[in-house]
Design a protein around this motif. Structure first.
Motif, PDB file in Angstrom:
ATOM      1  N   ALA A 118       0.827  -1.212   0.000  1.00  0.00           N
ATOM      2  CA  ALA A 118       0.000   0.000   0.000  1.00  0.00           C
ATOM      3  C   ALA A 118       0.862   1.264   0.000  1.00  0.00           C
ATOM      4  CB  ALA A 118      -0.926  -0.002   1.216  1.00  0.00           C
ATOM      5  N   VAL A 119       2.049   1.187   0.576  1.00  0.00           N
ATOM      6  CA  VAL A 119       2.945   2.350   0.618  1.00  0.00           C
ATOM      7  C   VAL A 119       3.847   2.397  -0.610  1.00  0.00           C
ATOM      8  CG1 VAL A 119       4.860   3.409   1.876  1.00  0.00           C
ATOM      9  CG2 VAL A 119       2.906   2.484   3.131  1.00  0.00           C
ATOM     10  N   LEU A 120       4.396   1.249  -1.001  1.00  0.00           N
ATOM     11  CA  LEU A 120       5.394   1.221  -2.065  1.00  0.00           C
ATOM     12  C   LEU A 120       4.793   1.495  -3.447  1.00  0.00           C
ATOM     13  CD1 LEU A 120       7.582  -1.812  -0.915  1.00  0.00           C
ATOM     14  CD2 LEU A 120       8.125   0.629  -0.777  1.00  0.00           C
ATOM     15  N   ALA A 121       3.575   1.010  -3.719  1.00  0.00           N
ATOM     16  CA  ALA A 121       2.984   1.202  -5.048  1.00  0.00           C
ATOM     17  C   ALA A 121       2.768   2.683  -5.366  1.00  0.00           C
ATOM     18  CB  ALA A 121       1.688   0.404  -5.168  1.00  0.00           C
ATOM     19  N   PRO A 122       2.113   3.479  -4.502  1.00  0.00           N
ATOM     20  CA  PRO A 122       1.993   4.912  -4.801  1.00  0.00           C
ATOM     21  C   PRO A 122       3.348   5.624  -4.868  1.00  0.00           C
ATOM     22  CG  PRO A 122       0.359   4.264  -3.168  1.00  0.00           C
ATOM     23  CD  PRO A 122       1.310   3.112  -3.319  1.00  0.00           C
ATOM     24  N   LEU A 128       7.707   7.132 -11.280  1.00  0.00           N
ATOM     25  CA  LEU A 128       7.648   6.591 -12.636  1.00  0.00           C
ATOM     26  C   LEU A 128       6.485   7.092 -13.473  1.00  0.00           C
ATOM     27  CD1 LEU A 128       8.453   2.881 -11.647  1.00  0.00           C
ATOM     28  CD2 LEU A 128      10.050   4.598 -12.532  1.00  0.00           C
ATOM     29  N   CYS A 129       5.498   7.753 -12.863  1.00  0.00           N
ATOM     30  CA  CYS A 129       4.287   8.169 -13.571  1.00  0.00           C
ATOM     31  C   CYS A 129       4.007   9.646 -13.292  1.00  0.00           C
ATOM     32  CB  CYS A 129       3.088   7.324 -13.124  1.00  0.00           C
ATOM     33  SG  CYS A 129       3.268   5.551 -13.378  1.00  0.00           S
ATOM     34  N   PRO A 130       3.059  10.230 -14.027  1.00  0.00           N
ATOM     35  CA  PRO A 130       2.643  11.595 -13.709  1.00  0.00           C
ATOM     36  C   PRO A 130       2.128  11.694 -12.272  1.00  0.00           C
ATOM     37  CG  PRO A 130       1.832  10.967 -15.868  1.00  0.00           C
ATOM     38  CD  PRO A 130       2.432   9.740 -15.266  1.00  0.00           C
ATOM     39  N   PRO A 131       2.326  12.846 -11.603  1.00  0.00           N
ATOM     40  CA  PRO A 131       1.964  12.965 -10.181  1.00  0.00           C
ATOM     41  C   PRO A 131       0.511  12.603  -9.874  1.00  0.00           C
ATOM     42  CG  PRO A 131       3.242  14.865 -10.901  1.00  0.00           C
ATOM     43  CD  PRO A 131       2.934  14.075 -12.134  1.00  0.00           C
ATOM     44  N   LEU A 132      -0.411  12.952 -10.771  1.00  0.00           N
ATOM     45  CA  LEU A 132      -1.821  12.686 -10.510  1.00  0.00           C
ATOM     46  C   LEU A 132      -2.104  11.181 -10.464  1.00  0.00           C
ATOM     47  CD1 LEU A 132      -4.468  14.062  -9.929  1.00  0.00           C
ATOM     48  CD2 LEU A 132      -4.917  14.187 -12.391  1.00  0.00           C
ATOM     49  N   THR A 133      -1.307  10.388 -11.190  1.00  0.00           N
ATOM     50  CA  THR A 133      -1.474   8.939 -11.144  1.00  0.00           C
ATOM     51  C   THR A 133      -1.210   8.406  -9.748  1.00  0.00           C
ATOM     52  OG1 THR A 133      -0.711   8.806 -13.438  1.00  0.00           O
ATOM     53  CG2 THR A 133      -0.769   6.759 -12.185  1.00  0.00           C
ATOM     54  N   ALA A 135      -1.500  10.091  -7.030  1.00  0.00           N
ATOM     55  CA  ALA A 135      -2.578  10.565  -6.157  1.00  0.00           C
ATOM     56  C   ALA A 135      -3.807   9.669  -6.266  1.00  0.00           C
ATOM     57  CB  ALA A 135      -2.940  12.007  -6.524  1.00  0.00           C
ATOM     58  N   VAL A 136      -4.138   9.236  -7.473  1.00  0.00           N
ATOM     59  CA  VAL A 136      -5.299   8.357  -7.660  1.00  0.00           C
ATOM     60  C   VAL A 136      -5.059   7.005  -6.993  1.00  0.00           C
ATOM     61  CG1 VAL A 136      -6.709   7.141  -9.356  1.00  0.00           C
ATOM     62  CG2 VAL A 136      -6.051   9.503  -9.767  1.00  0.00           C
ATOM     63  N   LEU A 137      -3.843   6.470  -7.148  1.00  0.00           N
ATOM     64  CA  LEU A 137      -3.525   5.187  -6.514  1.00  0.00           C
ATOM     65  C   LEU A 137      -3.605   5.294  -4.991  1.00  0.00           C
ATOM     66  CD1 LEU A 137      -0.504   3.953  -8.673  1.00  0.00           C
ATOM     67  CD2 LEU A 137      -2.809   3.012  -8.641  1.00  0.00           C
ATOM     68  N   ALA A 138      -3.070   6.374  -4.436  1.00  0.00           N
ATOM     69  CA  ALA A 138      -3.130   6.564  -2.984  1.00  0.00           C
ATOM     70  C   ALA A 138      -4.575   6.717  -2.516  1.00  0.00           C
ATOM     71  CB  ALA A 138      -2.306   7.788  -2.587  1.00  0.00           C
ATOM     72  N   ALA A 139      -5.380   7.458  -3.297  1.00  0.00           N
ATOM     73  CA  ALA A 139      -6.787   7.626  -2.935  1.00  0.00           C
ATOM     74  C   ALA A 139      -7.527   6.298  -3.006  1.00  0.00           C
ATOM     75  CB  ALA A 139      -7.436   8.647  -3.861  1.00  0.00           C
ATOM     76  N   TYR A 140      -7.188   5.472  -4.009  1.00  0.00           N
ATOM     77  CA  TYR A 140      -7.826   4.160  -4.125  1.00  0.00           C
ATOM     78  C   TYR A 140      -7.512   3.296  -2.910  1.00  0.00           C
ATOM     79  CZ  TYR A 140      -8.657  -0.622  -5.688  1.00  0.00           C
ATOM     80  OH  TYR A 140      -9.075  -1.927  -5.754  1.00  0.00           O
ATOM     81  N   MET A 171     -10.182   5.408 -14.838  1.00  0.00           N
ATOM     82  CA  MET A 171      -9.628   6.756 -14.909  1.00  0.00           C
ATOM     83  C   MET A 171      -8.104   6.748 -14.947  1.00  0.00           C
ATOM     84  SD  MET A 171     -12.020   8.658 -12.075  1.00  0.00           S
ATOM     85  CE  MET A 171     -10.863  10.022 -11.969  1.00  0.00           C
ATOM     86  N   THR A 172      -7.500   5.806 -14.222  1.00  0.00           N
ATOM     87  CA  THR A 172      -6.047   5.854 -14.018  1.00  0.00           C
ATOM     88  C   THR A 172      -5.276   5.741 -15.323  1.00  0.00           C
ATOM     89  OG1 THR A 172      -6.356   4.854 -11.846  1.00  0.00           O
ATOM     90  CG2 THR A 172      -4.132   4.818 -12.751  1.00  0.00           C
ATOM     91  N   GLY A 173      -5.728   4.875 -16.230  1.00  0.00           N
ATOM     92  CA  GLY A 173      -5.032   4.739 -17.503  1.00  0.00           C
ATOM     93  C   GLY A 173      -5.039   6.034 -18.296  1.00  0.00           C
ATOM     94  N   GLY A 174      -6.185   6.723 -18.315  1.00  0.00           N
ATOM     95  CA  GLY A 174      -6.256   7.997 -19.024  1.00  0.00           C
ATOM     96  C   GLY A 174      -5.399   9.062 -18.373  1.00  0.00           C
TER      97      GLY A 174
END
Length: 315
Positions: A118-122, A128-133, A135-140, A171-174
């Protein structure tokens, strides 16, 4: 050889559970992460596919990473959920065979593995990804952990949280590809997810009617009539959203041989109607099982994919 020590009443005392070896522990962790459910994470390709950017260089390099990170997040939630519910799962005729409940994976190990993912993935998404990605993963992760701890016991909110999980996958892919998300895409995906979630709950309610021991905390709180209303409402919302999405041109001239995007509405509506047959019967369990086991529904889904593929490629 000495047998198990007897209790005062004469009944043998159960032997303490054996500590699992490294191989058994790893296998148990993988089973707890629910590999069968990972197919749901393929929804991350929905927005790039709808925008016709699924086979670009950026998509082929970034989407597999996003899929892996989302799978890690969902695995983290399953690990924490099973660790928290280990005691109650041991009293359930089916769930007692889950690795954590059966003792194959110790509860502290499941908690540790889940929290680590849960900590390492976000964090990996930040690098490695845009910042908003990220944020979405952490929110999920936060939303799903709140669901495990509390929200799955709150009427209606539990349905919304599960449906929102599907929407966030789409949403995350877009977001990772910097693709603008159409409002009709979000509406269609959101209502479509709610349709499947409510249909699954309705099927569980029908199956458990007249029995004790519902498999979900709130299943006895809902009536079958209410769940039927929810999936019917959601099905109508998904169809309306998709039709408006398909008819929306955004000022782009029609260049294809036929209006494939508009024709795809027929296949989409047929697919919803076919799925509703199983929902009405109370046999709409896991969505992937319904689609894969029903050949006509699989054919309709394939036809829809072909029609929409022709639309985005401009044939």
């Amino acid at each position: 050889m000495v047998g198990p020590r007897a209790r005062p009443g004469g009944a043998p005392r159960p032997a303490p559970p054996r500590r699992p070896g490294p191989g058994a522990l790893l296998a148990g962790l993988v089973r707890t992460a629910r590999p069968r459910q990972w197919v749901k994470n393929v929804l991350v390709v929905a927005a790039p596919a709808a925008a016709g950017q699924l086979f670009t260089t950026a998509a082929l390099t970034r989407l597999p990473l996003v899929l892996l990170l989302f799978t890690a997040c969902s695995a983290a939630v399953y690990l924490v959920n099973d660790a928290r519910d280990a005691e109650s799962d041991r009293a359930h005729p089916v769930k007692r065979h889950r690795p954590v409940a059966a003792g194959q994976v110790p509860v502290p190990v499941a908690y540790a593995a889940g929290c680590a993912l849960a900590v390492l993935a976000p964090l990996a998404a930040v690098l490695l990804c845009p910042p908003l990605t990220a944020a979405v993963l952490a929110a999920y992760v936060a939303m799903q952990l709140a669901y495990c701890l509390r929200l799955k016991r709150v009427l209606v909110v539990d349905l919304a949280v599960v449906a929102a999980g599907f929407l966030m996958r789409a949403m995350t892919g877009g977001i990772a590809m910097d693709i603008p998300l159409s409002r009709w895409f979000l509406i269609t995906t959101g209502f479509g997810a709610l349709f499947m979630v409510a249909a699954k709950r309705y099927s569980e309610a029908v199956e458990m009617a007249g029995r004790g021991g519902a498999t979900r905390a709130l299943l006895t709180e809902y009536t079958a009539g209410y769940l039927r209303f929810v999936w019917q409402l959601a099905a109508g919302g998904a169809v309306l959203g998709y039709c408006l999405w398909a008819l929306e041109t955004g000022g782009v001239p029609q260049t294809g041989l036929l209006p494939w995007r508009q024709l795809s509405m027929i296949a989409f509506i047929l697919g919803v109607l076919r799925y509703a047959v199983f929902a009405d019967r109370g046999t709409a369990g896991e969505p992937e099982d319904v689609v894969l086991r029903d050949r006509p529904l699989a054919v309709v889904a394939l036809v829809w994919a072909v029609l929409y593929g022709l639309a985005v490629t401009g044939w």
